[in-house]
Motif scaffolding. Structure first.
Motif, mmCIF file in Angstrom:
data_model
loop_
_atom_site.group_PDB
_atom_site.id
_atom_site.type_symbol
_atom_site.label_atom_id
_atom_site.label_comp_id
_atom_site.label_asym_id
_atom_site.label_seq_id
_atom_site.Cartn_x
_atom_site.Cartn_y
_atom_site.Cartn_z
ATOM 1 N N ALA A 491 -18.363 15.298 4.930
ATOM 2 C CA ALA A 491 -18.204 14.288 3.880
ATOM 3 C C ALA A 491 -16.591 14.274 3.557
ATOM 4 N N VAL A 492 -16.139 15.482 3.450
ATOM 5 C CA VAL A 492 -14.792 15.384 3.182
ATOM 6 C C VAL A 492 -13.631 15.028 4.118
ATOM 7 N N ASP A 493 -14.061 15.174 5.281
ATOM 8 C CA ASP A 493 -13.442 14.626 6.495
ATOM 9 C C ASP A 493 -13.330 13.081 6.476
ATOM 10 N N LEU A 494 -14.693 12.605 6.249
ATOM 11 C CA LEU A 494 -14.699 11.085 5.933
ATOM 12 C C LEU A 494 -13.773 10.559 4.788
ATOM 13 N N LEU A 495 -13.918 11.231 3.758
ATOM 14 C CA LEU A 495 -13.065 10.591 2.390
ATOM 15 C C LEU A 495 -11.778 10.744 3.076
ATOM 16 N N SER A 496 -11.031 11.756 3.747
ATOM 17 C CA SER A 496 -9.713 11.866 4.112
ATOM 18 C C SER A 496 -9.397 10.761 5.078
ATOM 19 N N ASP A 497 -10.223 10.304 5.881
ATOM 20 C CA ASP A 497 -9.778 9.419 6.913
ATOM 21 C C ASP A 497 -9.734 7.963 6.141
ATOM 22 N N THR A 498 -10.787 7.658 5.181
ATOM 23 C CA THR A 498 -10.815 6.381 4.536
ATOM 24 C C THR A 498 -9.757 6.306 3.629
ATOM 25 N N LEU A 499 -9.405 7.423 2.919
ATOM 26 C CA LEU A 499 -8.652 7.455 1.746
ATOM 27 C C LEU A 499 -7.231 7.255 2.317
ATOM 28 N N LEU A 500 -6.858 8.270 2.898
ATOM 29 C CA LEU A 500 -5.389 8.225 3.540
ATOM 30 C C LEU A 500 -5.070 6.827 4.358
ATOM 31 N N SER A 501 -6.009 6.357 5.125
ATOM 32 C CA SER A 501 -5.767 4.843 5.614
ATOM 33 C C SER A 501 -5.654 3.809 4.702
ATOM 34 N N HIS A 502 -6.617 3.756 3.724
ATOM 35 C CA HIS A 502 -6.367 2.852 2.825
ATOM 36 C C HIS A 502 -5.255 3.063 1.875
ATOM 37 N N LEU A 503 -4.604 3.963 1.796
ATOM 38 C CA LEU A 503 -3.376 4.138 0.968
ATOM 39 C C LEU A 503 -2.207 3.531 1.547
ATOM 40 N N ALA A 504 -2.125 3.762 2.809
ATOM 41 C CA ALA A 504 -1.020 3.498 3.756
ATOM 42 C C ALA A 504 -0.963 1.852 3.829
ATOM 43 N N TYR A 505 -2.331 1.499 4.170
ATOM 44 C CA TYR A 505 -2.633 0.073 4.037
ATOM 45 C C TYR A 505 -1.773 -0.732 3.077
ATOM 46 N N GLU A 506 -2.438 -0.382 1.687
ATOM 47 C CA GLU A 506 -2.202 -0.700 0.480
ATOM 48 C C GLU A 506 -0.608 -0.646 0.006
ATOM 49 N N GLU A 507 -0.004 0.414 0.631
ATOM 50 C CA GLU A 507 1.564 0.516 0.324
ATOM 51 C C GLU A 507 2.201 -0.566 1.367
ATOM 52 N N ARG A 508 1.765 -0.599 2.525
ATOM 53 C CA ARG A 508 2.414 -1.300 3.378
ATOM 54 C C ARG A 508 2.462 -2.941 2.965
ATOM 55 N N GLU A 509 1.233 -3.231 2.437
ATOM 56 C CA GLU A 509 1.078 -4.733 1.970
ATOM 57 C C GLU A 509 1.501 -5.070 0.640
ATOM 58 N N LEU A 510 1.619 -4.037 -0.329
ATOM 59 C CA LEU A 510 2.018 -4.539 -1.686
ATOM 60 C C LEU A 510 3.347 -4.078 -2.086
ATOM 61 N N VAL A 511 3.826 -3.091 -1.411
ATOM 62 C CA VAL A 511 5.246 -2.577 -2.303
ATOM 63 C C VAL A 511 6.155 -3.704 -2.434
ATOM 64 N N GLU A 512 6.202 -4.418 -1.203
ATOM 65 C CA GLU A 512 7.239 -5.660 -1.368
ATOM 66 C C GLU A 512 6.963 -6.698 -2.305
ATOM 67 N N PRO A 513 5.595 -7.140 -2.412
ATOM 68 C CA PRO A 513 5.314 -8.229 -3.261
ATOM 69 C C PRO A 513 5.121 -7.776 -4.682
ATOM 70 N N ILE A 514 5.017 -6.327 -5.085
ATOM 71 C CA ILE A 514 5.217 -5.973 -6.283
ATOM 72 C C ILE A 514 6.638 -6.068 -6.772
ATOM 73 N N ALA A 515 7.632 -5.608 -6.082
ATOM 74 C CA ALA A 515 8.921 -5.796 -6.254
ATOM 75 C C ALA A 515 9.270 -7.328 -6.537
ATOM 76 N N ARG A 516 8.837 -8.002 -5.582
ATOM 77 C CA ARG A 516 9.316 -9.386 -5.601
ATOM 78 C C ARG A 516 8.675 -10.393 -6.919
ATOM 79 N N LEU A 517 7.580 -9.913 -7.130
ATOM 80 C CA LEU A 517 6.605 -10.773 -8.145
ATOM 81 C C LEU A 517 6.596 -10.238 -9.530
ATOM 82 N N GLY A 518 6.960 -8.912 -9.526
ATOM 83 C CA GLY A 518 7.154 -8.251 -10.902
ATOM 84 C C GLY A 518 5.700 -8.260 -11.319
#
Length: 520
Positions: A491-518
């Motif tokens: 169960a914890v391994d599955l959490l690690s897979d989903t969480l780390l994958s999700h955080l990387a995706y969220e950063e990839r897609e949102l860091v620039e829009p957050i800086a741009r749009l405020g």
């Protein structure tokens, strides 16, 4: 106006109850995770419902890395000062200089007598405390010649060897209310630590005057004494009284106490994890901002003695203006589980950044904060793995592990609102509610091309919640399933897979829009 110019710090005041020993430890760890500078505990050795405070502090010191620790305040009549001095110095050395010493003259004298202590009058208590401070300082002063010699009315230490010295200059903070104790604070202490609930209007100002006068008479500066304050209150949508209302009200009231009464350390008395989170995420940053603005507008006082500033929440070097330089955390591609909660190949992508655009330092800091918030969740994932290993080794039972996990941000976070939204919105504003300033709704309004990405991220937030529930179910089943440890690790391994994958995706897609749009 009595702003002594000390750097602001924020702490927690926790109840060391022994009914659920792991709970208070988990709360202390949570306090460090959300950014508190200090964690303190009541010290009532005669109270059978409490853990021994110094034993608890040693355990907490081993489970934390940065937060400072103190008794609030140490019950001196039941802790001989020479032994106490060595206990403090030892824990300070073991913790890397993270211990401070709160001291009180004593209270609840019947209980103290029942434990073998001596009942003292108020005057005797002040004299005994003054002698104890002298004993403690001599024990720590390893550079002086000869042994410790205090031939006092209440404490006699005649020739004891000095040492060890603490790892840093431990502050001695006195819980003082009456004139004699306040004067002793000005003459000999490093801090004044009262509780707001015990004070009447005007007591802070009157106490400061007595402390300042006594300090000057002793050849010290009033700025040598840090002013700390234990506070309690209630977070509510509408203000109903002092420290009873929304976070912005708390911030304004505490900023006023800092600027008008010189309070530089606010210690929240609460055992509610959500109170601790809100205080650290919403109130503390706003108080710092309000006080910094007022100090910058006038002539800010300068501390007379060096006072270590609390570490900033963002320990990364600041990103300056210019081209976009915030680097999202990459997905390392490691997967521990054979289960796939979602198909990563179907994730939409947002618009490509404009290569000619420049970003201010503030823009880039906003984007960087998303990564910093995620780094905290990644660190918690590491702690969760450690906790599971302790369950497997029999060092922690499943119930205690659940209690620990339930205090973690990773568990308490409302994933359907978004990791970043929960943390960042609370930090950047005290004037609007979380709903009004949600990051996702704002990004939708700012760039409709982001809608597919935001929809997908919200779907993944729901999925992460379900995976966390799976970890909880595995902990519950651990005691009744023959191969419970394997199920828990899976169960914890599955959490690690989903969480780390999700955080990387969220950063990839949102860091620039957050800086741009405020966020406005």
């Amino acid at each position: 106006m009595s702003d002594y110019g000390h750097p602001l710090a924020f702490g927690a005041f926790l109840t060391p109850g022994n009914a659920e020993p792991a709970r208070v430890v988990g709360l202390a760890m949570l306090a460090e995770q959300v950014g508190f500078d200090l964690v303190t505990f009541q010290d009532h050795p005669y109270q059978p419902a409490f853990l021994d405070t110094w034993t608890l502090m040693s355990f907490v010191a081993a489970r934390t890395d940065t937060v400072r620790l103190a008794a609030n305040v140490t019950n001196l009549p039941l802790r001989p000062p020479a032994v106490l001095a060595r206990s403090v110095a030892s824990l300070d050395l073991l913790s890397g200089g993270r211990v401070e010493l709160g001291l009180g003259a004593g209270a609840f004298w019947e209980a103290i007598e029942a434990m073998g202590g001596r009942r003292l009058t108020p005057g005797q208590g002040v004299r005994a405390l003054a002698e104890a401070i002298e004993v403690i300082r001599q024990v720590w002063d390893v550079e002086a010649r000869g042994g410790v010699r205090v031939d006092g009315e209440f404490h006699r230490v005649l020739g004891a060897k000095r040492g060890p010295a603490p790892a840093h200059d431990v502050g001695i903070w006195l819980g003082a209310y009456k004139p004699r104790m306040l004067a002793l604070t000005g003459r000999r202490a490093d801090g004044w630590l009262p509780s707001l609930s015990y004070l009447q209007p005007g007591d802070l100002g009157r106490g400061n005057t007595i402390i300042d006068d006594a300090a000057q008479e002793a050849g010290r500066s009033p700025g040598d004494v840090r002013r700390l304050l234990n506070i309690t209150g209630r977070f509510a949508p509408v203000g109903r009284g002092p420290l009873d209302g929304p976070a912005e009200q708390w911030a304004e009231e505490l900023a006023d106490l800092a600027l008008s009464d010189g309070i530089s350390t606010f210690i929240l008395g609460s055992d509610d994890p959500e109170d601790l989170r809100r205080f650290a995420a919403e109130v503390a940053p706003a108080v710092r901002e309000l006080v910094a603005g007022e100090r910058a507008a006038g002539t800010a006082p300068t501390p007379q003695t060096p006072v270590p500033a609390p570490p900033p929440a963002d320990r990364r070097p600041p990103v300056g203006a210019g081209a976009f330089a915030v680097v999202p955390t990459p997905d390392d591609g490691v997967r521990r589980s054979a289960i796939r909660v979602w198909d990563e190949s179907t994730r939409p992508t947002g618009p490509a950044p404009d290569p000619a655009r420049t970003y201010t330092a503030h823009d880039q800091a906003s984007a960087q904060h998303l990564i910093d918030v995620h780094d905290g969740l990644r660190a918690e994932l590491t702690r969760l793995y450690d906790l599971v290993e302790q369950v497997g080794a029999g060092l922690v039972d499943a119930g205690t592990a659940r209690s620990h996990i339930n205090t973690m941000t990773i568990r308490q976070n409302k994933w359907t609102l978004g990791t970043y939204c929960e943390s960042y919105c609370r930090v950047v504003t005290t004037h609007h509610t979380l709903e009004d300033r949600g990051v996702f709704p704002h990004l939708r309004r700012g760039d409709d091309r982001l809608a597919p990405v935001l929809d997908r991220l919200e779907q993944e937030h729901h999925a992460i919640h379900d995976v966390l529930e799976r970890v909880d179910r595995a902990l519950v089943a651990f005691v009744s399933v023959s191969d419970g440890m394997a199920e828990l690790r899976a169960a914890v391994d599955l959490l690690s897979d989903t969480l780390l994958s999700h955080l990387a995706y969220e950063e990839r897609e949102l860091v620039e829009p957050i800086a741009r749009l405020g966020l406005n």
